[in-house]
Design a protein around this motif. Structure first.
Motif, PDB file in Angstrom:
ATOM      1  N   GLY A 391       0.789  -1.238   0.000  1.00  0.00           N
ATOM      2  CA  GLY A 391       0.000   0.000   0.000  1.00  0.00           C
ATOM      3  C   GLY A 391       0.814   1.277   0.000  1.00  0.00           C
ATOM      4  O   GLY A 391       0.258   2.372  -0.061  1.00  0.00           O
ATOM      5  N   THR A 392       2.153   1.163   0.058  1.00  0.00           N
ATOM      6  CA  THR A 392       3.002   2.360   0.131  1.00  0.00           C
ATOM      7  C   THR A 392       3.834   2.522  -1.137  1.00  0.00           C
ATOM      8  O   THR A 392       4.564   1.595  -1.513  1.00  0.00           O
ATOM      9  N   ALA A 393       3.720   3.683  -1.762  1.00  0.00           N
ATOM     10  CA  ALA A 393       4.612   4.012  -2.876  1.00  0.00           C
ATOM     11  C   ALA A 393       5.849   4.666  -2.278  1.00  0.00           C
ATOM     12  O   ALA A 393       5.738   5.527  -1.404  1.00  0.00           O
ATOM     13  N   PHE A 394       7.054   4.279  -2.751  1.00  0.00           N
ATOM     14  CA  PHE A 394       8.294   4.824  -2.182  1.00  0.00           C
ATOM     15  C   PHE A 394       8.366   6.333  -2.393  1.00  0.00           C
ATOM     16  O   PHE A 394       8.027   6.836  -3.460  1.00  0.00           O
ATOM     17  N   SER A 395       8.820   7.028  -1.384  1.00  0.00           N
ATOM     18  CA  SER A 395       8.967   8.480  -1.470  1.00  0.00           C
ATOM     19  C   SER A 395      10.423   8.869  -1.254  1.00  0.00           C
ATOM     20  O   SER A 395      11.023   8.533  -0.235  1.00  0.00           O
ATOM     21  N   MET A 396      11.016   9.575  -2.245  1.00  0.00           N
ATOM     22  CA  MET A 396      12.396  10.051  -2.125  1.00  0.00           C
ATOM     23  C   MET A 396      12.499  11.153  -1.071  1.00  0.00           C
ATOM     24  O   MET A 396      13.590  11.458  -0.607  1.00  0.00           O
ATOM     25  N   GLN A 397      11.371  11.785  -0.731  1.00  0.00           N
ATOM     26  CA  GLN A 397      11.399  12.832   0.291  1.00  0.00           C
ATOM     27  C   GLN A 397      11.491  12.211   1.688  1.00  0.00           C
ATOM     28  O   GLN A 397      12.289  12.617   2.517  1.00  0.00           O
ATOM     29  N   LYS A 398      10.680  11.185   1.914  1.00  0.00           N
ATOM     30  CA  LYS A 398      10.653  10.577   3.258  1.00  0.00           C
ATOM     31  C   LYS A 398      11.768   9.541   3.436  1.00  0.00           C
ATOM     32  O   LYS A 398      12.446   9.535   4.448  1.00  0.00           O
ATOM     33  N   MET A 399      11.962   8.700   2.467  1.00  0.00           N
ATOM     34  CA  MET A 399      12.950   7.612   2.506  1.00  0.00           C
ATOM     35  C   MET A 399      12.860   6.812   3.805  1.00  0.00           C
ATOM     36  O   MET A 399      13.885   6.472   4.417  1.00  0.00           O
ATOM     37  N   ALA A 400      11.643   6.526   4.234  1.00  0.00           N
ATOM     38  CA  ALA A 400      11.457   5.792   5.491  1.00  0.00           C
ATOM     39  C   ALA A 400      11.519   4.290   5.235  1.00  0.00           C
ATOM     40  O   ALA A 400      10.817   3.787   4.359  1.00  0.00           O
ATOM     41  N   PRO A 401      12.367   3.558   5.987  1.00  0.00           N
ATOM     42  CA  PRO A 401      12.410   2.105   5.808  1.00  0.00           C
ATOM     43  C   PRO A 401      11.060   1.452   6.119  1.00  0.00           C
ATOM     44  O   PRO A 401      10.410   1.795   7.101  1.00  0.00           O
ATOM     45  N   LEU A 402      10.664   0.532   5.247  1.00  0.00           N
ATOM     46  CA  LEU A 402       9.368  -0.133   5.401  1.00  0.00           C
ATOM     47  C   LEU A 402       9.527  -1.461   6.137  1.00  0.00           C
ATOM     48  O   LEU A 402       8.600  -1.964   6.747  1.00  0.00           O
ATOM     49  N   PHE A 403      10.738  -2.034   6.058  1.00  0.00           N
ATOM     50  CA  PHE A 403      10.988  -3.346   6.663  1.00  0.00           C
ATOM     51  C   PHE A 403      12.233  -3.266   7.549  1.00  0.00           C
ATOM     52  O   PHE A 403      13.164  -2.537   7.239  1.00  0.00           O
ATOM     53  N   HIS A 404      12.189  -4.032   8.630  1.00  0.00           N
ATOM     54  CA  HIS A 404      13.286  -3.990   9.595  1.00  0.00           C
ATOM     55  C   HIS A 404      13.811  -5.399   9.843  1.00  0.00           C
ATOM     56  O   HIS A 404      13.022  -6.324  10.027  1.00  0.00           O
ATOM     57  N   VAL A 405      15.126  -5.538   9.801  1.00  0.00           N
ATOM     58  CA  VAL A 405      15.719  -6.867  10.010  1.00  0.00           C
ATOM     59  C   VAL A 405      16.790  -6.806  11.093  1.00  0.00           C
ATOM     60  O   VAL A 405      17.293  -5.730  11.427  1.00  0.00           O
ATOM     61  N   ARG A 406      17.100  -7.977  11.634  1.00  0.00           N
ATOM     62  CA  ARG A 406      18.162  -8.099  12.630  1.00  0.00           C
ATOM     63  C   ARG A 406      19.298  -8.919  12.056  1.00  0.00           C
ATOM     64  O   ARG A 406      19.071  -9.930  11.395  1.00  0.00           O
ATOM     65  N   LYS A 407      20.506  -8.473  12.341  1.00  0.00           N
ATOM     66  CA  LYS A 407      21.698  -9.126  11.788  1.00  0.00           C
ATOM     67  C   LYS A 407      21.730 -10.605  12.188  1.00  0.00           C
ATOM     68  O   LYS A 407      21.464 -10.964  13.327  1.00  0.00           O
ATOM     69  N   GLY A 408      22.056 -11.440  11.183  1.00  0.00           N
ATOM     70  CA  GLY A 408      22.242 -12.866  11.438  1.00  0.00           C
ATOM     71  C   GLY A 408      20.987 -13.699  11.241  1.00  0.00           C
ATOM     72  O   GLY A 408      21.053 -14.932  11.188  1.00  0.00           O
ATOM     73  N   ARG A 409      19.834 -13.045  11.124  1.00  0.00           N
ATOM     74  CA  ARG A 409      18.593 -13.819  10.964  1.00  0.00           C
ATOM     75  C   ARG A 409      18.316 -14.118   9.497  1.00  0.00           C
ATOM     76  O   ARG A 409      18.688 -13.355   8.610  1.00  0.00           O
ATOM     77  N   ARG A 410      17.637 -15.238   9.289  1.00  0.00           N
ATOM     78  CA  ARG A 410      17.248 -15.649   7.943  1.00  0.00           C
ATOM     79  C   ARG A 410      15.791 -15.261   7.724  1.00  0.00           C
ATOM     80  O   ARG A 410      14.902 -15.662   8.472  1.00  0.00           O
ATOM     81  N   TYR A 411      15.558 -14.468   6.680  1.00  0.00           N
ATOM     82  CA  TYR A 411      14.213 -13.967   6.390  1.00  0.00           C
ATOM     83  C   TYR A 411      13.663 -14.608   5.133  1.00  0.00           C
ATOM     84  O   TYR A 411      14.388 -14.775   4.142  1.00  0.00           O
ATOM     85  N   ARG A 412      12.391 -14.965   5.193  1.00  0.00           N
ATOM     86  CA  ARG A 412      11.705 -15.424   3.982  1.00  0.00           C
ATOM     87  C   ARG A 412      10.831 -14.264   3.501  1.00  0.00           C
ATOM     88  O   ARG A 412      10.005 -13.751   4.259  1.00  0.00           O
TER      89      ARG A 412
END
Ligand SMILES: [Cu+2]
Length: 491
Positions: A391-412
């Motif tokens: 539902g979010t179109a990327f904005s060059m003005q905001k540049m807010a990360p949409l997803f957050h990850v932790r180092k070392g974890r495996r994400y699907r």
């Protein structure tokens, strides 16, 4: 069988097209292990500059290049051996040079969205990094072009990178780089060509309903179909079919083709009459189950490394299945030693593409699953389609990360496509392993771009092992420029 691993510059020039390599500026040795001093010469110099490029006699285009040539010079690196590159920008526009497919830090990667500094207009940047992973990579402009069809990947700013592996994924006698590209783009409202080559062909009814309902509602409001991009000129290694040097081979040779689709927007196919391609690596990474196929299908920014056994003497066209594109240049002649005559083309029988045939085994369970839904708002941005992720179109003005990850974890990452377009999606600074394609489980195929079919679902896993902001986007320039991007950050 000879194995060509370390070529001197002269041999290498003989093996590859002169166009691709004419002004490669490789220094003979790696000069810089520790020193960052400017008085030490860089291993490579790249100069961004406007130039005329001759695609065929009488067919000259004016575009932005690296080192006045297209493709940009082949950059040959060694995995783990630090390289220093000076990038000069002679244009009036700040640039970004992206090292596609490499696990580099943010300040090198070449994406403003992640925080890489621009190469200033009429300025330069020196970068230094440790190349990897091995295999076929590439470098290209990472600017948002929007409606400017001369910027970003619409320009000629693209070139191959080959990182010498510790072991080659196949034995071969000759190595040839093949760069596919279109020029002279123009906007159209004809809609995308239907492409039905991806397998499995299973579509998802919910996605189809979502996409078709949205499109019907838009057309009912009186909107036309959003813009697409078409091209007038097509080339391989910078030359239109029949205008460049042929690929010269000998009967009995095993030729390693390193194919790069450097298109801004197009998916390409490639066939060589009477020959098959044994795919040994995808996006530079060896596949667990090398398989022979009659046709290569290569999404925007994808790479395929395949071995062709030269066992059918003649003069052939290695070309795109599309008649129109091939007749406008998308092909190159393959000429056996001693063979003569007009290059011949024959349409191949089968033309489907299934990533899972190259896979093997079962992927480990992920620590976490990230769901993504891709949707299109038809013609919503002044006639251009707008794209959204969840539902979010990327904005060059905001540049807010949409997803957050932790180092070392495996994400699907589970991607669901509620549009009828194919999306070649790309993750920066990481590689991923395909785990499911349109309902079929797979493992072992490691890539950095994957084509997601219309109304289909694809899953890949990645390990969060390279901290810093990480860009995820569709590599179709029209899609990424109009919303189809998202940032991951490490928390
Ligand atoms: Cu897309």
């Amino acid at each position: 069988m000879n194995r060509i691993r370390f070529l001197d510059r002269r041999e290498f020039l003989q093996l590859s097209t002169a166009t691709a390599l004419a002004s490669a500026t490789a220094a003979p040795t790696c000069l810089l292990a520790q020193s960052q001093s400017r008085d030490v010469k860089a291993d490579y110099n790249l100069r961004i500059r406007r130039t005329n490029v001759e695609l065929a006699p009488g067919h000259v285009i004016s575009t932005t290049t690296y080192n006045d040539q297209f493709p940009g010079p082949l950059i040959r690196l060694t995995e783990g051996k630090r390289v220093t590159v000076d990038i000069f920008n002679d244009t009036d526009v700040p640039e970004q040079l992206h090292w596609h497919g490499q696990t580099v830090p943010v300040d090198v990667d070449g994406a403003a969205e992640e925080g890489t500094p621009y190469i200033p207009a009429h300025g330069m940047r020196r970068i230094s990094y440790v190349p990897g992973p091995s295999g076929l990579r590439f470098y290209h402009s990472h600017l948002i072009a929007g409606s400017d069809l001369g910027a970003g990947l619409y320009s000629a700013q693209a070139g191959p990178v080959y990182i010498e592996p510790r072991r080659e994924p196949g034995q071969f006698d000759r190595e040839v780089f093949v760069v596919l590209k279109e020029f002279a783009p123009k906007l159209s409202r004809g809609g995308d060509m239907a492409m039905d080559f991806l397998r499995p062909a299973t579509t998802d009814e919910t996605l189809k309903k979502t996409g078709e309902t949205a499109m019907a509602a838009s057309l009912e409001r009186g909107m036309r179909h959003g813009y697409e991009v078409g091209y007038e000129a097509f080339c391989i290694n910078g030359r239109m079919l029949g205008s460049g040097e042929p690929i010269k081979v000998k009967q009995g040779e095993r030729v390693m083709l390193h194919v790069l689709n450097a298109s801004a927007t197009e998916i390409r196919s490639l066939a060589l009459p009477w020959h098959t391609f044994t795919v040994v690596a995808l996006d530079g990474n060896p596949v667990p189950n090398p398989t022979a196929v009659p046709v290569l299908w290569i999404g925007t920014a994808e790479r395929v490394s395949a071995i062709v056994e030269m066992n059918r003497p003649g003069v052939w066209v290695l070309g795109d299945l599309d008649e129109d594109d091939r007749s406008h240049g998308m092909g190159i002649v393959v000429e056996y030693a001693g063979a003569m005559g007009k290059p011949r083309w024959l349409k191949p029988k089968s033309s489907t593409w299934d990533y899972t045939v190259f896979g093997k085994g079962t992927a480990p369970a992920p620590d976490e699953t990230i769901d993504m839904l891709f949707e299109k708002n038809n013609a919503a941005l002044k006639g251009f389609n707008q794209w959204t992720i969840n539902g979010t179109a990327f904005s060059m003005q905001k540049m807010a990360p949409l997803f957050h990850v932790r180092k070392g974890r495996r994400y699907r990452v589970r991607m669901r496509n509620a549009s009828d377009d194919i999306h070649p999606v790309h993750l920066h600074r990481h590689s991923f392993e395909l785990t499911r394609i349109a309902g079929r489980a797979t493992a072992g195929v490691v890539k950095d771009v994957v084509m997601l079919g219309g109304y289909q679902e694809v899953e890949f896993d990645f390990v969060a092992d390279n901290p810093g902001r990480t860009l995820f986007h569709c590599h179709q320039q029209l899609h990424m420029d109009f919303g189809f991007m998202a940032l991951f950050d490490y928390v």
